[in-house]
Design a protein around this motif. Structure first.
Motif, PDB file in Angstrom:
ATOM      1  N   GLN A  69       9.906  -5.641 -32.752  1.00 60.50           N
ATOM      2  CA  GLN A  69       9.070  -5.692 -31.548  1.00 60.50           C
ATOM      3  C   GLN A  69       9.369  -4.445 -30.728  1.00 60.50           C
ATOM      4  N   LEU A  70       8.338  -3.708 -30.351  1.00 61.23           N
ATOM      5  CA  LEU A  70       8.547  -2.510 -29.549  1.00 61.23           C
ATOM      6  C   LEU A  70       8.624  -2.879 -28.080  1.00 61.23           C
ATOM      7  N   ARG A  71       9.628  -2.357 -27.406  1.00 60.10           N
ATOM      8  CA  ARG A  71       9.842  -2.607 -25.987  1.00 60.10           C
ATOM      9  C   ARG A  71      10.027  -1.276 -25.248  1.00 60.10           C
ATOM     10  N   TYR A  72       9.175  -0.781 -24.353  1.00 57.37           N
ATOM     11  CA  TYR A  72       8.049  -1.473 -23.733  1.00 57.37           C
ATOM     12  C   TYR A  72       6.881  -0.504 -23.647  1.00 57.37           C
ATOM     13  N   PHE A  73       5.663  -1.050 -23.589  1.00 59.58           N
ATOM     14  CA  PHE A  73       4.468  -0.230 -23.430  1.00 59.58           C
ATOM     15  C   PHE A  73       4.565   0.543 -22.117  1.00 59.58           C
ATOM     16  N   PRO A  74       4.225   1.850 -22.108  1.00 60.09           N
ATOM     17  CA  PRO A  74       4.334   2.641 -20.872  1.00 60.09           C
ATOM     18  C   PRO A  74       3.519   2.034 -19.728  1.00 60.09           C
ATOM     19  N   LEU A  75       4.198   1.704 -18.646  1.00 57.96           N
ATOM     20  CA  LEU A  75       3.572   0.927 -17.574  1.00 57.96           C
ATOM     21  C   LEU A  75       2.423   1.650 -16.895  1.00 57.96           C
ATOM     22  N   HIS A  76       2.504   2.969 -16.793  1.00 54.72           N
ATOM     23  CA  HIS A  76       1.453   3.695 -16.077  1.00 54.72           C
ATOM     24  C   HIS A  76       0.108   3.649 -16.799  1.00 54.72           C
ATOM     25  N   LEU A  77       0.113   3.136 -18.038  1.00 50.76           N
ATOM     26  CA  LEU A  77      -1.128   3.010 -18.801  1.00 50.76           C
ATOM     27  C   LEU A  77      -1.716   1.605 -18.734  1.00 50.76           C
ATOM     28  N   LEU A  78      -1.044   0.677 -18.054  1.00 51.43           N
ATOM     29  CA  LEU A  78      -1.593  -0.676 -17.896  1.00 51.43           C
ATOM     30  C   LEU A  78      -2.800  -0.648 -16.956  1.00 51.43           C
ATOM     31  N   PRO A  79      -3.743  -1.591 -17.120  1.00 54.00           N
ATOM     32  CA  PRO A  79      -4.972  -1.573 -16.307  1.00 54.00           C
ATOM     33  C   PRO A  79      -4.721  -1.564 -14.806  1.00 54.00           C
ATOM     34  N   GLU A  80      -3.733  -2.354 -14.339  1.00 52.95           N
ATOM     35  CA  GLU A  80      -3.497  -2.435 -12.898  1.00 52.95           C
ATOM     36  C   GLU A  80      -3.014  -1.103 -12.320  1.00 52.95           C
ATOM     37  N   TRP A  81      -2.285  -0.327 -13.150  1.00 51.90           N
ATOM     38  CA  TRP A  81      -1.820   0.962 -12.655  1.00 51.90           C
ATOM     39  C   TRP A  81      -2.859   2.058 -12.871  1.00 51.90           C
ATOM     40  N   ARG A  82      -3.692   1.914 -13.884  1.00 52.78           N
ATOM     41  CA  ARG A  82      -4.827   2.839 -14.010  1.00 52.78           C
ATOM     42  C   ARG A  82      -5.757   2.687 -12.812  1.00 52.78           C
ATOM     43  N   LEU A  83      -5.897   1.452 -12.312  1.00 50.90           N
ATOM     44  CA  LEU A  83      -6.715   1.229 -11.122  1.00 50.90           C
ATOM     45  C   LEU A  83      -6.150   1.981  -9.924  1.00 50.90           C
ATOM     46  N   ARG A  84      -4.823   2.156  -9.912  1.00 54.86           N
ATOM     47  CA  ARG A  84      -4.167   2.882  -8.815  1.00 54.86           C
ATOM     48  C   ARG A  84      -4.147   4.394  -9.048  1.00 54.86           C
ATOM     49  N   GLN A 124       0.848  -1.189   0.000  1.00 58.30           N
ATOM     50  CA  GLN A 124       0.000   0.000   0.000  1.00 58.30           C
ATOM     51  C   GLN A 124       0.891   1.248   0.000  1.00 58.30           C
ATOM     52  N   VAL A 125       1.555   1.434  -1.122  1.00 54.81           N
ATOM     53  CA  VAL A 125       2.455   2.572  -1.267  1.00 54.81           C
ATOM     54  C   VAL A 125       2.013   3.404  -2.468  1.00 54.81           C
ATOM     55  N   THR A 126       2.457   4.633  -2.490  1.00 57.10           N
ATOM     56  CA  THR A 126       2.207   5.513  -3.624  1.00 57.10           C
ATOM     57  C   THR A 126       3.361   5.384  -4.605  1.00 57.10           C
ATOM     58  N   VAL A 127       3.050   5.048  -5.837  1.00 54.49           N
ATOM     59  CA  VAL A 127       4.070   4.945  -6.881  1.00 54.49           C
ATOM     60  C   VAL A 127       3.992   6.196  -7.751  1.00 54.49           C
ATOM     61  N   ARG A 128       5.114   6.856  -7.900  1.00 49.79           N
ATOM     62  CA  ARG A 128       5.199   8.034  -8.756  1.00 49.79           C
ATOM     63  C   ARG A 128       6.051   7.665  -9.966  1.00 49.79           C
ATOM     64  N   PHE A 129       5.430   7.636 -11.138  1.00 50.79           N
ATOM     65  CA  PHE A 129       6.174   7.297 -12.350  1.00 50.79           C
ATOM     66  C   PHE A 129       6.936   8.535 -12.840  1.00 50.79           C
ATOM     67  N   CYS A 130       8.225   8.341 -13.073  1.00 49.75           N
ATOM     68  CA  CYS A 130       9.109   9.427 -13.498  1.00 49.75           C
ATOM     69  C   CYS A 130       9.278   9.366 -15.014  1.00 49.75           C
ATOM     70  N   ASP A 131       8.993  10.440 -15.680  1.00 49.41           N
ATOM     71  CA  ASP A 131       9.120  10.477 -17.135  1.00 49.41           C
ATOM     72  C   ASP A 131      10.571  10.253 -17.555  1.00 49.41           C
ATOM     73  N   VAL A 132      10.757   9.928 -18.830  1.00 48.70           N
ATOM     74  CA  VAL A 132      12.071   9.545 -19.337  1.00 48.70           C
ATOM     75  C   VAL A 132      12.686  10.650 -20.182  1.00 48.70           C
ATOM     76  N   ASP A 133      13.983  10.579 -20.317  1.00 51.89           N
ATOM     77  CA  ASP A 133      14.710  11.412 -21.274  1.00 51.89           C
ATOM     78  C   ASP A 133      14.429  10.837 -22.663  1.00 51.89           C
ATOM     79  N   PRO A 134      13.904  11.622 -23.599  1.00 52.33           N
ATOM     80  CA  PRO A 134      13.518  11.064 -24.902  1.00 52.33           C
ATOM     81  C   PRO A 134      14.682  10.599 -25.756  1.00 52.33           C
ATOM     82  N   ASP A 135      15.910  10.980 -25.404  1.00 52.61           N
ATOM     83  CA  ASP A 135      17.070  10.549 -26.177  1.00 52.61           C
ATOM     84  C   ASP A 135      17.698   9.265 -25.656  1.00 52.61           C
ATOM     85  N   THR A 136      17.408   8.905 -24.384  1.00 54.31           N
ATOM     86  CA  THR A 136      17.996   7.694 -23.805  1.00 54.31           C
ATOM     87  C   THR A 136      16.943   6.685 -23.367  1.00 54.31           C
ATOM     88  N   LEU A 137      15.746   7.132 -23.083  1.00 55.15           N
ATOM     89  CA  LEU A 137      14.636   6.351 -22.522  1.00 55.15           C
ATOM     90  C   LEU A 137      14.901   5.938 -21.076  1.00 55.15           C
TER      91      LEU A 137
END
Length: 418
Positions: free
Chosen positions: A345-360, A101-114
């Motif tokens: 193959q594209l790696r990886y789908f942004p995690l904060h958009l997955l259903p389990e994290w949208r629920l959070r 039961q923690v708060t997760v803060r997703f940190c955006d990426v540098d677009p040149d390095t990811l």
């Protein structure tokens, strides 16, 4: 799209090469009278891995995912704590946090390095921040100098997901020895393998290493104190009994959780040891392929390659570049490669958009750079030591043809080619 078996240049299903030396090590294990679990091969593999990375402790486990799960266990997170994580990684990096039961803060990426953007990271740190979970995306080390400066200032633990980064370095130091906890994967697709699955956790703290030793060995992760006033009450224990008299001479004053069986087999460890001998060769092959791809991509405007900062070396678990001419151009490029037998193959789908994290409570707009790059620009191309010279030639030639087709055909515009 082609089926996987029909690609002339497939995306990696094996990230290394298993050869005669690996088979010879397996034969040694099979013909030895020694145990097939928790034996000398595991000890040798772990010691060699610690020496390679520069970490004080290296403990093998059954997968990179398990390494990450144990790393989160070491954080002793409490309700209300905050953890900062990258959205551009495989879901296993942050999935263990769903159990807390923690708060997760997703940190955006540098677009040149990811990799995690340190400027954004600084803005997310609060007095409740307990840990930073980052990945060295594709094998390119994150900006650990800036990350660690921010973390040390606030007493924050830094967990490195090094699944891509074996063979890389940041200012001469290996990932896994840069932060507080390092987690490696030896999955079939990774830079070395231990027969398809396996992992390693690296640490410098002896108390954490002791806890991981207990956790992976099916022992309770607890706090124990000596008991000295019950010696006369101890029932007799015969020599062949499972437990020693020590069970009566300790008392548990706190239990953090149960252990599990995360023991890497002797066969897997033996192969891992041989694979470490070949790591430099595998990494140089990846870098050679990446260099040829960089040269091909740079011939075209409307593109940029992943930037390797000065002082870092890239392991190229993934080869990544960006098509800045827009989503239509990116889709045209990928389809043109597919017609020429090159798998993407594209790696990886942004995690904060997955259903389990949208629920959070997470969702679109939270990490705009990660979202824009993934949906509109990012391309991952095959880059692994199993590719033959002929396959690499076909890959490079196909990239040139596909870029010319995509960029000339975009919206009727004609982009000049150098």
């Amino acid at each position: 799209m082609n089926s996987a078996a029909h690609y002339l240049v497939p995306f990696q299903r094996r990230g290394s090469i298993v050869g005669q030396a690996d088979l010879a090590a397996l034969a040694d294990v099979v013909h030895s009278p020694d145990p097939l679990s928790a034996g000398v091969w595991r000890e040798r593999f772990e010691q060699r891995f610690a020496d390679l990375t520069g970490a004080r402790h290296a403990l093998s486990v059954t997968s990179g995912t398990v390494a990450l799960e144990l790393a989160v266990r070491l954080l002793d997170l409490a309700p209300g704590d905050e953890v900062i994580a990258t959205p551009q990684t495989f879901q296993a990096t942050v999935q263990p946090l769903l159990d807390h039961q923690v708060t997760v803060r997703f940190c955006d990426v540098d677009p040149d390095t990811l990799n995690m953007d340190p400027a954004v990271l600084e803005s997310l740190i609060t007095p409740r921040t307990r840990a930073i979970l980052l990945v060295h995306y594709g094998g390119l080390p994150a900006d650990m100098t800036r990350v660690l400066a921010l973390a040390r200032r606030s007493g924050i633990v830094v967990v490195e997901d090094c699944a891509h980064a074996l063979g890389a370095a940041h200012r001469g130091v290996s990932p896994g020895a840069l932060g507080d906890i390092g987690c490696f994967s030896f999955h079939s697709t990774k830079n070395i393998t231990t027969l398809g699955e396996g992992g390693m956790i690296t640490l410098n703290r002896a108390d954490w290493a002791e806890r991981v030793e207990r956790l992976r060995g099916n022992e309770v992760d607890g706090v124990f104190v000596p008991v000295t006033d019950r010696a006369g009450e101890e029932p007799a224990l015969l020599p062949w009994m499972r437990f020693s008299a020590d069970v009566y001479r300790r008392a548990a004053v706190g239990i953090r959780g149960a252990g599990t069986n995360a023991t890497l087999s002797e066969a897997a460890a033996a192969v891992g040891l041989v694979q470490l001998d070949a790591l430099e060769r595998f990494t140089e092959r990846r870098r050679w392929i990446a260099g040829r791809l960089d040269a091909a991509v740079r011939e075209f405007p409307g593109t940029r390659v992943q930037q390797v900062p000065e002082g870092s070396s890239h392991a190229y678990h993934l080869y990544t570049f960006f098509l800045t001419a827009g989503r239509e151009a990116r889709e045209s490029f990928v389809r043109a490669l597919d017609r020429r037998g090159v798998e993407v193959q594209l790696r990886y789908f942004p995690l904060h958009l997955l259903p389990e994290w949208r629920l959070r409570g997470h969702g679109p707009g939270e990490c705009p750079q990660a979202e824009r790059v993934w949906f509109d620009e990012q391309v991952n191309l095959p880059c692994h030591p199993g590719l033959s010279d002929d396959q690499v030639d076909h890959l490079v030639d196909s990239v040139g043809h596909a870029l010319r087709e995509a960029l000339i055909g975009t919206g009727g515009r004609r982009l000049a080619v150098r």
